[in-house]
Write a protein that holds these residues in place. Structure first.
Motif, PDB file in Angstrom:
ATOM      1  N   GLU A 243       3.227   7.135  80.728  1.00 20.00           N
ATOM      2  CA  GLU A 243       3.872   5.828  80.882  1.00 20.00           C
ATOM      3  C   GLU A 243       2.957   4.718  80.369  1.00 20.00           C
ATOM      4  O   GLU A 243       3.408   3.773  79.732  1.00 20.00           O
ATOM      5  CB  GLU A 243       4.231   5.568  82.361  1.00 20.00           C
TER       6      GLU A 243
ATOM      7  N   ARG B  93      11.272   5.352  85.343  1.00 20.42           N
ATOM      8  CA  ARG B  93      12.340   4.446  84.901  1.00 20.42           C
ATOM      9  C   ARG B  93      13.279   4.119  86.051  1.00 20.42           C
ATOM     10  O   ARG B  93      13.725   2.986  86.188  1.00 20.42           O
ATOM     11  CB  ARG B  93      13.124   5.092  83.770  1.00 20.42           C
TER      12      ARG B  93
ATOM     13  N   ALA C 292      11.644   1.373  88.378  1.00 20.08           N
ATOM     14  CA  ALA C 292      10.903   0.319  87.687  1.00 20.08           C
ATOM     15  C   ALA C 292      10.647  -0.877  88.607  1.00 20.08           C
ATOM     16  O   ALA C 292       9.644  -1.580  88.451  1.00 20.08           O
ATOM     17  CB  ALA C 292      11.647  -0.109  86.432  1.00 20.08           C
TER      18      ALA C 292
ATOM     19  N   GLN D   3      16.085  -1.181  83.069  1.00 20.43           N
ATOM     20  CA  GLN D   3      15.390  -0.045  83.664  1.00 20.43           C
ATOM     21  C   GLN D   3      15.341   1.135  82.704  1.00 20.43           C
ATOM     22  O   GLN D   3      14.298   1.760  82.544  1.00 20.43           O
ATOM     23  CB  GLN D   3      16.061   0.357  84.980  1.00 20.43           C
ATOM     24  N   THR D   4      16.449   1.432  82.028  1.00 17.22           N
ATOM     25  CA  THR D   4      16.405   2.576  81.109  1.00 17.22           C
ATOM     26  C   THR D   4      15.533   2.253  79.905  1.00 17.22           C
ATOM     27  O   THR D   4      15.052   3.129  79.215  1.00 17.22           O
ATOM     28  CB  THR D   4      17.811   2.978  80.615  1.00 17.22           C
TER      29      THR D   4
ATOM     30  N   CYS E 200      10.247   2.179  76.551  1.00 21.56           N
ATOM     31  CA  CYS E 200      10.870   2.553  75.284  1.00 21.56           C
ATOM     32  C   CYS E 200      10.054   1.983  74.147  1.00 21.56           C
ATOM     33  O   CYS E 200       9.782   0.792  74.130  1.00 21.56           O
ATOM     34  CB  CYS E 200      12.270   1.951  75.179  1.00 21.56           C
TER      35      CYS E 200
END
Ligand SMILES: [Zn+2]
Length: 468
Positions: A250, A285, A288, A309-310, A314
């Protein structure tokens, strides 16, 4: 009221602290010993108390050196509840299933190759035993005091060390005594995880001392990572990052996204290739809101909360690989990309296949992003090995090998000191745990000199009376 350190006393693994009060036995953390053989052998030794006599376990976080002994404890007859935060519950399931699988594989390999003096070699616990232990987990949200034994409550306070990590604040109702079990302490001003919560008061304090004699190198705002990625991409190479599946992936994704957004690196395909890392990433995720607010800022302005959140973690061209054929396709492709895969010390996992393909090509870079223990392939490569043996073949090392040691989830000596400064009056007793002798003694001396607190460094299996 007494405390017995059954682990992480003058060493950094095996955290287990047994609290005995008014006839109740509460175990805080239930970790595995890791590293040197002499330590690992302790995982096979009987505990000094019967497992069924322990009423309750309190778990501060999901790292294996804090939760990895649970299946063994349950197999030995522990039948109570294991209190932890909801994120710790989910991460512990991932971590323990993986640990059981590795132990089963190790035992199977030892028996097949007959390099064991035990016949047959047995796993410390099986996947079925890990699953059974998980049924004892009892999630409790942060900052919600919860009764765990008659007259005893626990409250979890965010420690900022890993998703779901906490200090366990245990209160003895009859006396009003507050015991604060710091699991591991996080860091200040870092992305992804929030700062460790400041605490004002405890009568008895347990705090880690892993980096009790050191300061982490100052943050370079991703500059070194940017230069490694940019020069590898310029020569058309791949960047292979062996990374610890729990938390480190992460942090890497956060930095790659950040560097892309600032235009400091070219936009490359980024592949996360580890089933365990993928499961952990999904958990980060989904939670978050428990992380540092910067994580939620990664999404473009105007996005809805759910999309935000998704979108956390990214990069522009991120792909989380699940199947073996997908992984193989990336291994075989020679176009520029970033591959993040486990294990972090290159001792197993899918990263080995990526290394086998990438190491002989001088355009590529292997970037180690965490501590490389003695005797691991990661350490050999970091130390400049010209060959490494992979899947029965000697693979020449032509790729650039780099390492970044600055990423740590543990507070350094100055950060521990900063956190202790939050106390408005000294604890009656401060115990230093989870540290090797050198760092522990250095921190003890510093706390005594600068704060004039009473500090103890308990021995393994030492039982001592707690002040009332
Ligand atoms: Zn930890």
């Amino acid at each position: 009221m007494t405390l017995t350190c059954l682990g992480a006393a003058r060493t950094v693994t095996g955290s287990k602290h047994l609290l005995e009060t008014n006839g109740h036995r509460i175990l805080v953390d239930c970790g595995l010993f890791q590293g040197l053989k002499e330590l690992r052998e302790r995982n096979w030794q009987a505990l000094p108390v019967r497992a069924e006599s322990i009423e309750t376990v309190v778990l501060t976080h999901a790292h294996l050196d804090h939760c990895g002994y649970l299946p063994r404890l349950v197999a030995q007859g522990f039948n109570g509840r294991i209190f932890c935060t909801p994120a710790t519950q989910n991460l512990a399931k991932i971590v323990l299933a993986d640990a059981a699988k590795l132990q089963e594989e190790d035992a199977e390999r030892a028996n097949r190759k007959r390099y064991t003096k035990h016949s047959p070699a047995l796993p410390l616990y099986t996947a079925a035993e890990a699953e059974r232990a998980m049924t004892h987990l009892q999630p409790v949200g942060y900052n919600r005091p919860m009764p765990i034994a008659p007259g005893v409550t626990v409250e979890f306070i965010n420690a900022g060390h890993l998703l779901g990590s906490s200090y366990a604040r245990i209160v003895i109702e009859s006396s009003g005594q507050v015991l604060l079990f710091g699991g591991d302490l996080g860091r200040f001003g870092r992305p992804v995880l929030p700062d460790p919560t400041m605490v004002e008061r405890a009568d008895v304090l347990l705090v880690e001392s892993t980096y009790g004699d050191r300061a982490h190198s100052p943050d370079d705002n991703g500059a070194r990572l940017a230069s490694i990625i940019t020069r590898t991409a310029a020569r058309g190479g791949k960047i292979i990052m062996p990374a610890f599946a729990l938390g480190r992936v992460e942090e890497l994704l956060y930095w790659i996204h950040d560097l892309e957004a600032r235009g400091q690196i070219p936009t490359l395909p980024v592949y996360v290739d580890s089933p365990m890392a993928a499961a952990v990433l999904a958990e980060y995720r989904a939670r978050a809101a428990e992380l540092d607010p910067t994580v939620n800022d990664q999404a473009p302005d105007g996005w809805r909360q759910k999309d935000r959140q998704t979108c956390a973690f990214c990069t522009a061209r991120l792909q989380v690989l699940s199947s073996i054929p997908e992984s193989r396709e990336v291994q075989e492709s020679s176009s520029s990309s970033i591959v993040i895969s486990s294990s972090g010390m290159a001792t197993g996992g899918r990263v080995l296949h990526h290394l086998e393909r990438a190491l002989p090509d001088a355009r590529n870079t292997v970037l180690f992003c965490g501590y490389q223990a003695e005797g691991t392939r990661g350490r050999q490569l970091k130390d400049g090995a010209k060959f490494t043996r992979l899947h029965g073949r000697d693979i020449p090392v032509a790729a650039e090998v780099q390492s970044m040691d600055a990423m740590s989830a543990h507070a350094d000596a100055n950060e521990i000191r900063r956190w202790l400064d939050g106390f408005t009056r000294p604890p009656k007793l401060t115990c230093l745990v989870h540290g090797d002798l050198g760092p522990m003694d250095a921190l003890k001396a510093r706390i005594e000199r600068e704060l004039h607190w009473t500090v103890k460094t308990p021995n393994h299996l030492e039982t001592f009376e707690l002040p009332t």
